[in-house]
Design a protein around this motif. Structure first.
Motif, PDB file in Angstrom:
ATOM      1  N   ARG A   1       0.840  -1.208   0.000  1.00  0.00           N
ATOM      2  CA  ARG A   1       0.000   0.000   0.000  1.00  0.00           C
ATOM      3  C   ARG A   1       0.874   1.256   0.000  1.00  0.00           C
ATOM      4  N   ASP A   2       1.853   1.239  -0.874  1.00  0.00           N
ATOM      5  CA  ASP A   2       2.805   2.345  -0.980  1.00  0.00           C
ATOM      6  C   ASP A   2       2.582   3.053  -2.303  1.00  0.00           C
ATOM      7  N   GLY A   3       1.725   4.091  -2.284  1.00  0.00           N
ATOM      8  CA  GLY A   3       1.370   4.778  -3.514  1.00  0.00           C
ATOM      9  C   GLY A   3       2.528   5.468  -4.181  1.00  0.00           C
ATOM     10  N   SER A   4       3.421   6.079  -3.407  1.00  0.00           N
ATOM     11  CA  SER A   4       4.549   6.782  -4.018  1.00  0.00           C
ATOM     12  C   SER A   4       5.486   5.803  -4.708  1.00  0.00           C
ATOM     13  N   ALA A   5       5.660   4.610  -4.130  1.00  0.00           N
ATOM     14  CA  ALA A   5       6.493   3.598  -4.778  1.00  0.00           C
ATOM     15  C   ALA A   5       5.828   3.090  -6.048  1.00  0.00           C
ATOM     16  N   ALA A   6       4.518   2.842  -5.993  1.00  0.00           N
ATOM     17  CA  ALA A   6       3.802   2.376  -7.176  1.00  0.00           C
ATOM     18  C   ALA A   6       3.897   3.383  -8.305  1.00  0.00           C
ATOM     19  N   ALA A   7       3.877   4.668  -7.959  1.00  0.00           N
ATOM     20  CA  ALA A   7       3.921   5.719  -8.986  1.00  0.00           C
ATOM     21  C   ALA A   7       5.214   5.683  -9.790  1.00  0.00           C
ATOM     22  N   LEU A   8       6.288   5.173  -9.194  1.00  0.00           N
ATOM     23  CA  LEU A   8       7.561   5.080  -9.901  1.00  0.00           C
ATOM     24  C   LEU A   8       7.553   3.979 -10.951  1.00  0.00           C
ATOM     25  N   TRP A   9       6.616   3.028 -10.808  1.00  0.00           N
ATOM     26  CA  TRP A   9       6.611   1.861 -11.689  1.00  0.00           C
ATOM     27  C   TRP A   9       5.547   1.922 -12.772  1.00  0.00           C
ATOM     28  N   VAL A  10       4.824   3.025 -12.887  1.00  0.00           N
ATOM     29  CA  VAL A  10       3.783   3.126 -13.911  1.00  0.00           C
ATOM     30  C   VAL A  10       4.150   4.196 -14.929  1.00  0.00           C
TER      31      VAL A  10
ATOM     32  N   PRO B   1       3.931   7.486 -17.104  1.00  0.00           N
ATOM     33  CA  PRO B   1       3.449   8.808 -16.691  1.00  0.00           C
ATOM     34  C   PRO B   1       2.029   9.108 -17.145  1.00  0.00           C
ATOM     35  N   GLU B   2       1.616   8.519 -18.257  1.00  0.00           N
ATOM     36  CA  GLU B   2       0.259   8.750 -18.749  1.00  0.00           C
ATOM     37  C   GLU B   2      -0.806   8.224 -17.792  1.00  0.00           C
ATOM     38  N   THR B   3      -0.390   7.369 -16.857  1.00  0.00           N
ATOM     39  CA  THR B   3      -1.322   6.888 -15.842  1.00  0.00           C
ATOM     40  C   THR B   3      -1.947   8.050 -15.080  1.00  0.00           C
ATOM     41  N   PHE B   4      -1.156   9.057 -14.798  1.00  0.00           N
ATOM     42  CA  PHE B   4      -1.657  10.178 -14.006  1.00  0.00           C
ATOM     43  C   PHE B   4      -2.617  11.048 -14.811  1.00  0.00           C
ATOM     44  N   ASP B   5      -2.426  11.104 -16.135  1.00  0.00           N
ATOM     45  CA  ASP B   5      -3.405  11.781 -16.998  1.00  0.00           C
ATOM     46  C   ASP B   5      -4.730  11.029 -16.975  1.00  0.00           C
ATOM     47  N   LEU B   6      -4.652   9.700 -16.999  1.00  0.00           N
ATOM     48  CA  LEU B   6      -5.857   8.877 -16.920  1.00  0.00           C
ATOM     49  C   LEU B   6      -6.612   9.149 -15.621  1.00  0.00           C
ATOM     50  N   TYR B   7      -5.905   9.159 -14.511  1.00  0.00           N
ATOM     51  CA  TYR B   7      -6.561   9.376 -13.230  1.00  0.00           C
ATOM     52  C   TYR B   7      -7.097  10.799 -13.098  1.00  0.00           C
ATOM     53  N   GLU B   8      -6.430  11.744 -13.726  1.00  0.00           N
ATOM     54  CA  GLU B   8      -6.951  13.107 -13.723  1.00  0.00           C
ATOM     55  C   GLU B   8      -8.254  13.187 -14.508  1.00  0.00           C
ATOM     56  N   ASP B   9      -8.320  12.469 -15.615  1.00  0.00           N
ATOM     57  CA  ASP B   9      -9.557  12.432 -16.399  1.00  0.00           C
ATOM     58  C   ASP B   9     -10.690  11.795 -15.599  1.00  0.00           C
ATOM     59  N   LEU B  10     -10.391  10.703 -14.904  1.00  0.00           N
ATOM     60  CA  LEU B  10     -11.404  10.051 -14.069  1.00  0.00           C
ATOM     61  C   LEU B  10     -11.858  10.971 -12.943  1.00  0.00           C
TER      62      LEU B  10
ATOM     63  N   LEU C   1      -7.312  16.979  -5.059  1.00  0.00           N
ATOM     64  CA  LEU C   1      -6.255  16.126  -5.590  1.00  0.00           C
ATOM     65  C   LEU C   1      -5.945  16.464  -7.043  1.00  0.00           C
ATOM     66  N   ASP C   2      -4.859  15.894  -7.539  1.00  0.00           N
ATOM     67  CA  ASP C   2      -4.615  15.826  -8.970  1.00  0.00           C
ATOM     68  C   ASP C   2      -4.478  14.349  -9.333  1.00  0.00           C
ATOM     69  N   GLY C   3      -4.216  14.060 -10.606  1.00  0.00           N
ATOM     70  CA  GLY C   3      -4.198  12.671 -11.043  1.00  0.00           C
ATOM     71  C   GLY C   3      -3.176  11.822 -10.317  1.00  0.00           C
ATOM     72  N   ARG C   4      -1.979  12.332 -10.157  1.00  0.00           N
ATOM     73  CA  ARG C   4      -0.939  11.539  -9.472  1.00  0.00           C
ATOM     74  C   ARG C   4      -1.288  11.310  -8.015  1.00  0.00           C
ATOM     75  N   ARG C   5      -1.737  12.352  -7.334  1.00  0.00           N
ATOM     76  CA  ARG C   5      -2.064  12.212  -5.912  1.00  0.00           C
ATOM     77  C   ARG C   5      -3.263  11.285  -5.718  1.00  0.00           C
ATOM     78  N   LEU C   6      -4.194  11.302  -6.655  1.00  0.00           N
ATOM     79  CA  LEU C   6      -5.325  10.382  -6.572  1.00  0.00           C
ATOM     80  C   LEU C   6      -4.844   8.943  -6.713  1.00  0.00           C
ATOM     81  N   PHE C   7      -3.973   8.704  -7.676  1.00  0.00           N
ATOM     82  CA  PHE C   7      -3.407   7.371  -7.866  1.00  0.00           C
ATOM     83  C   PHE C   7      -2.720   6.904  -6.590  1.00  0.00           C
TER      84      PHE C   7
END
Length: 241
Positions: free
Chosen positions: A58-67, A69-78, A116-122
């Motif tokens: 449950r380490d979001g900051s670590a997970a963010a390093l492994w995805v 960058p477009e993942t955060f655009d997706l989450y921002e859209d959601l 939030l923004d997309g990255r912080r939501l992720f």
């Protein structure tokens, strides 16, 4: 927050008892999972395992390093859709996206979501355990890399459970993050794009009978294991009341 697409697909396949097969261009087999990251197979396995370990911790900051960058655009859209989309706008979206938007509305306070923004939501979704997918037993034996050497899949029973993409410029990415950057990243937007047509096709009968929004609501309730306030079809609500 929505769990990741393969879990949505698994839920749908459990109801439909069938599913799509994904064909990759080239299979790469064998190799030592602990080999040097210069080995593409090893680097793909490292990224998949790093992502799985981050989810388990449950380490979001670590997970963010492994995805990617477009993942955060997706989450921002959601996030934006969860806050602003009208019923007509959601009805016009694909089923998978509509489900994820409605689950955001069901799970999160709109005031908190707005901050939030997309990255912080992720990251927050993973920290809070919204993403409860267990990848701890992820089988890394089936690694597929395409002919260009830039796209990869982790497969189980012939189906892709993770898509990965080679980093365009690992040295530049490492400099931007102030440390080592993964050579490969999990491609969640690519996975959504891959499964969306099959997801809609498998649910077509339900969509035709109930409409996309009603179908999406039933899936959200199935996923959460409880009834959901129908008000989320019109607007985000505070799930705490």
């Amino acid at each position: 927050m929505p769990r990741f697409p393969q879990i949505w697909l698994a839920s749908l396949l459990a109801l439909s008892a069938c599913g799509p097969r994904i064909v990759s261009e080239e299979a790469v087999s064998g190799g030592d999972p602990l080999a040097s990251p210069a080995d593409p197979q090893a680097a793909v396995r490292e990224a998949a395992r790093g992502y799985a370990d981050a989810l388990a911790a449950r380490d979001g900051s670590a997970a963010a390093l492994w995805v990617a960058p477009e993942t955060f655009d997706l989450y921002e859209d959601l996030r934006t859709a969860a806050l602003t989309a009208t019923p007509a706008e959601l009805e016009a979206r694909d089923l998978l996206t509509t489900i994820m938007v409605l689950e955001l509305r069901a799970r999160m306070n709109p005031a908190a979501l707005a901050e939030l923004d997309g990255r912080r939501l992720f990251e927050q979704a993973i920290d809070a355990g919204f993403v409860s997918e267990d990848l701890g037993e992820l089988d890394l034996d089936e690694v597929w890399i395409d002919e260009s050497g830039t796209r990869a899949e982790i497969r189980q029973d012939g189906q892709a459970v993770l898509l990965l993409r080679a980093a365009a410029d690992p040295p530049a990415a490492a400099e931007a993050t102030g440390g080592d950057a993964p050579a490969w990243r999990v491609d969640l937007p690519g996975l959504i794009e891959r499964v969306t047509p099959d997801f809609d096709a498998l649910a077509r009968e339900r969509i035709d009978a109930q409409g996309r929004l009603e179908t999406a609501l039933r899936f959200v309730e199935f996923r959460l294991g409880e009834s959901v306030d129908r008000a989320i079809l019109d607007t985000p609500i505070d799930p705490a009341g």
